[in-house]
Design a protein around this motif. Sequence first.
Motif, PDB file in Angstrom:
ATOM      1  N   UNK A 185     -10.637  11.052  -0.837  1.00  0.00           N
ATOM      2  CA  UNK A 185     -10.522  10.675  -2.235  1.00  0.00           C
ATOM      3  C   UNK A 185      -9.816   9.326  -2.362  1.00  0.00           C
ATOM      4  N   UNK A 186      -9.495   8.953  -3.598  1.00  0.00           N
ATOM      5  CA  UNK A 186      -8.947   7.623  -3.861  1.00  0.00           C
ATOM      6  C   UNK A 186      -7.509   7.453  -3.386  1.00  0.00           C
ATOM      7  N   UNK A 187      -6.803   8.541  -3.121  1.00  0.00           N
ATOM      8  CA  UNK A 187      -5.430   8.402  -2.617  1.00  0.00           C
ATOM      9  C   UNK A 187      -5.407   7.774  -1.222  1.00  0.00           C
ATOM     10  N   UNK A 188      -6.432   8.039  -0.430  1.00  0.00           N
ATOM     11  CA  UNK A 188      -6.524   7.392   0.880  1.00  0.00           C
ATOM     12  C   UNK A 188      -6.628   5.881   0.735  1.00  0.00           C
ATOM     13  N   UNK A 189      -7.396   5.433  -0.256  1.00  0.00           N
ATOM     14  CA  UNK A 189      -7.520   3.993  -0.491  1.00  0.00           C
ATOM     15  C   UNK A 189      -6.220   3.398  -1.008  1.00  0.00           C
ATOM     16  N   UNK A 190      -5.463   4.177  -1.782  1.00  0.00           N
ATOM     17  CA  UNK A 190      -4.175   3.675  -2.264  1.00  0.00           C
ATOM     18  C   UNK A 190      -3.204   3.471  -1.104  1.00  0.00           C
ATOM     19  N   UNK A 191      -3.163   4.431  -0.187  1.00  0.00           N
ATOM     20  CA  UNK A 191      -2.283   4.305   0.988  1.00  0.00           C
ATOM     21  C   UNK A 191      -2.723   3.129   1.852  1.00  0.00           C
ATOM     22  N   UNK A 192      -4.039   3.048   2.093  1.00  0.00           N
ATOM     23  CA  UNK A 192      -4.558   1.958   2.927  1.00  0.00           C
ATOM     24  C   UNK A 192      -4.329   0.607   2.275  1.00  0.00           C
ATOM     25  N   UNK A 193      -4.493   0.537   0.951  1.00  0.00           N
ATOM     26  CA  UNK A 193      -4.271  -0.725   0.256  1.00  0.00           C
ATOM     27  C   UNK A 193      -2.820  -1.168   0.337  1.00  0.00           C
ATOM     28  N   UNK A 194      -1.889  -0.208   0.255  1.00  0.00           N
ATOM     29  CA  UNK A 194      -0.467  -0.561   0.353  1.00  0.00           C
ATOM     30  C   UNK A 194      -0.151  -1.143   1.724  1.00  0.00           C
ATOM     31  N   UNK A 195      -0.660  -0.514   2.778  1.00  0.00           N
ATOM     32  CA  UNK A 195      -0.373  -1.016   4.130  1.00  0.00           C
ATOM     33  C   UNK A 195      -1.119  -2.320   4.425  1.00  0.00           C
ATOM     34  N   UNK A 196      -2.387  -2.394   4.004  1.00  0.00           N
ATOM     35  CA  UNK A 196      -3.147  -3.630   4.224  1.00  0.00           C
ATOM     36  C   UNK A 196      -2.569  -4.802   3.454  1.00  0.00           C
ATOM     37  N   UNK A 197      -2.162  -4.551   2.209  1.00  0.00           N
ATOM     38  CA  UNK A 197      -1.529  -5.613   1.420  1.00  0.00           C
ATOM     39  C   UNK A 197      -0.205  -6.042   1.993  1.00  0.00           C
ATOM     40  N   UNK A 198       0.543  -5.090   2.569  1.00  0.00           N
ATOM     41  CA  UNK A 198       1.818  -5.441   3.198  1.00  0.00           C
ATOM     42  C   UNK A 198       1.593  -6.357   4.397  1.00  0.00           C
ATOM     43  N   UNK A 199       0.527  -6.086   5.160  1.00  0.00           N
ATOM     44  CA  UNK A 199       0.203  -6.968   6.293  1.00  0.00           C
ATOM     45  C   UNK A 199      -0.157  -8.360   5.783  1.00  0.00           C
ATOM     46  N   UNK A 200      -0.889  -8.411   4.674  1.00  0.00           N
ATOM     47  CA  UNK A 200      -1.241  -9.707   4.088  1.00  0.00           C
ATOM     48  C   UNK A 200      -0.003 -10.440   3.597  1.00  0.00           C
ATOM     49  N   UNK A 201       0.976  -9.691   3.059  1.00  0.00           N
ATOM     50  CA  UNK A 201       2.202 -10.311   2.578  1.00  0.00           C
ATOM     51  C   UNK A 201       3.137 -10.763   3.673  1.00  0.00           C
ATOM     52  N   UNK A 202       2.914 -10.291   4.913  1.00  0.00           N
ATOM     53  CA  UNK A 202       3.761 -10.719   6.031  1.00  0.00           C
ATOM     54  C   UNK A 202       3.685 -12.222   6.287  1.00  0.00           C
ATOM     55  N   UNK A 203       2.568 -12.843   5.907  1.00  0.00           N
ATOM     56  CA  UNK A 203       2.438 -14.298   6.107  1.00  0.00           C
ATOM     57  C   UNK A 203       3.482 -15.062   5.308  1.00  0.00           C
ATOM     58  N   UNK A 204       3.837 -14.523   4.128  1.00  0.00           N
ATOM     59  CA  UNK A 204       4.858 -15.195   3.311  1.00  0.00           C
ATOM     60  C   UNK A 204       6.240 -15.024   3.913  1.00  0.00           C
ATOM     61  N   UNK A 205       6.480 -13.899   4.616  1.00  0.00           N
ATOM     62  CA  UNK A 205       7.763 -13.680   5.275  1.00  0.00           C
ATOM     63  C   UNK A 205       8.884 -13.253   4.353  1.00  0.00           C
ATOM     64  N   UNK A 206       8.536 -12.777   3.142  1.00  0.00           N
ATOM     65  CA  UNK A 206       9.561 -12.332   2.211  1.00  0.00           C
ATOM     66  C   UNK A 206       9.247 -10.921   1.752  1.00  0.00           C
ATOM     67  N   UNK A 207      10.271 -10.121   1.531  1.00  0.00           N
ATOM     68  CA  UNK A 207      10.094  -8.723   1.118  1.00  0.00           C
ATOM     69  C   UNK A 207       9.379  -8.614  -0.235  1.00  0.00           C
ATOM     70  N   UNK A 208       9.718  -9.427  -1.254  1.00  0.00           N
ATOM     71  CA  UNK A 208       8.985  -9.305  -2.530  1.00  0.00           C
ATOM     72  C   UNK A 208       7.486  -9.564  -2.382  1.00  0.00           C
ATOM     73  N   UNK A 209       7.120 -10.511  -1.527  1.00  0.00           N
ATOM     74  CA  UNK A 209       5.689 -10.791  -1.308  1.00  0.00           C
ATOM     75  C   UNK A 209       5.014  -9.613  -0.619  1.00  0.00           C
ATOM     76  N   UNK A 210       5.677  -9.019   0.360  1.00  0.00           N
ATOM     77  CA  UNK A 210       5.114  -7.869   1.070  1.00  0.00           C
ATOM     78  C   UNK A 210       4.896  -6.707   0.101  1.00  0.00           C
ATOM     79  N   UNK A 211       5.922  -6.416  -0.718  1.00  0.00           N
ATOM     80  CA  UNK A 211       5.808  -5.312  -1.678  1.00  0.00           C
ATOM     81  C   UNK A 211       4.780  -5.630  -2.770  1.00  0.00           C
ATOM     82  N   UNK A 212       4.757  -6.874  -3.211  1.00  0.00           N
ATOM     83  CA  UNK A 212       3.819  -7.259  -4.271  1.00  0.00           C
ATOM     84  C   UNK A 212       2.372  -7.199  -3.817  1.00  0.00           C
ATOM     85  N   UNK A 213       2.081  -7.789  -2.638  1.00  0.00           N
ATOM     86  CA  UNK A 213       0.713  -7.727  -2.116  1.00  0.00           C
ATOM     87  C   UNK A 213       0.300  -6.285  -1.850  1.00  0.00           C
TER      88      UNK A 213
END
Length: 201
Positions: free
Chosen positions: A85-113
């Motif tokens: 269901x869609x909860x799997x996509x929510x979990x995956x999106x949170x982790x994938x976005x966090x990886x994308x935010x790692x390029x910025x190197x800041x916690x707010x960017x990681x959490x925001x992405x």
Amino acid sequence: MAPNTGGDDDKYKPQDAVSTALTMGALFGSGGLFLAAVKTSLEKKHVGPWAVFTKHGNIAATFAAVGTVYEFSRVASANLREKNDHYNNAIAGALGGAVLGLRAGRIPAILGYGALMSVTSAVFEYTGGRIQGTGRDPNVDEYERKEMLRKRYRRPVEETIAEIGEGRSIRLPGYEERRRKRLKEAYGFEVKPVCADPDRA
């Protein structure tokens, strides 16, 4: 894919998280490599062909990492929960976005992405997971569906001709006689029909 509630009738079948993650990582990595090549080709100063990897290789690596983490966490979450269901996509999106935010190197960017990608992918999956809308009913015959659409939006030819008039390749039976009559009324001479086809002459 419509959300699956995982009822008793639908027995969940586990998937291989590693192989799907590697496939998605290769696909996203190829897209990132393409973007890196485009960015390299737009450089103002001369760079060698290896600049795709040396200068802009981090784009391809980031894309590959996001795709791999997203797909692995989505499939692993579905396997652990035994629901697709869609909860799997929510979990995956949170982790994938966090990886994308790692390029910025800041916690707010990681959490925001992570939050942005989580909400976007969960809502997309919840609403049907298709850009062009909900899927078609497999029980409805495609020919019958198209015929129904044609009948629904079909207009009578008389109504169309009343709005735009005859001519311009729109000709009803008796068009030539009506045309000759209009020309005679407007200009006072009769047009005799001539066939330009030499086979019919």
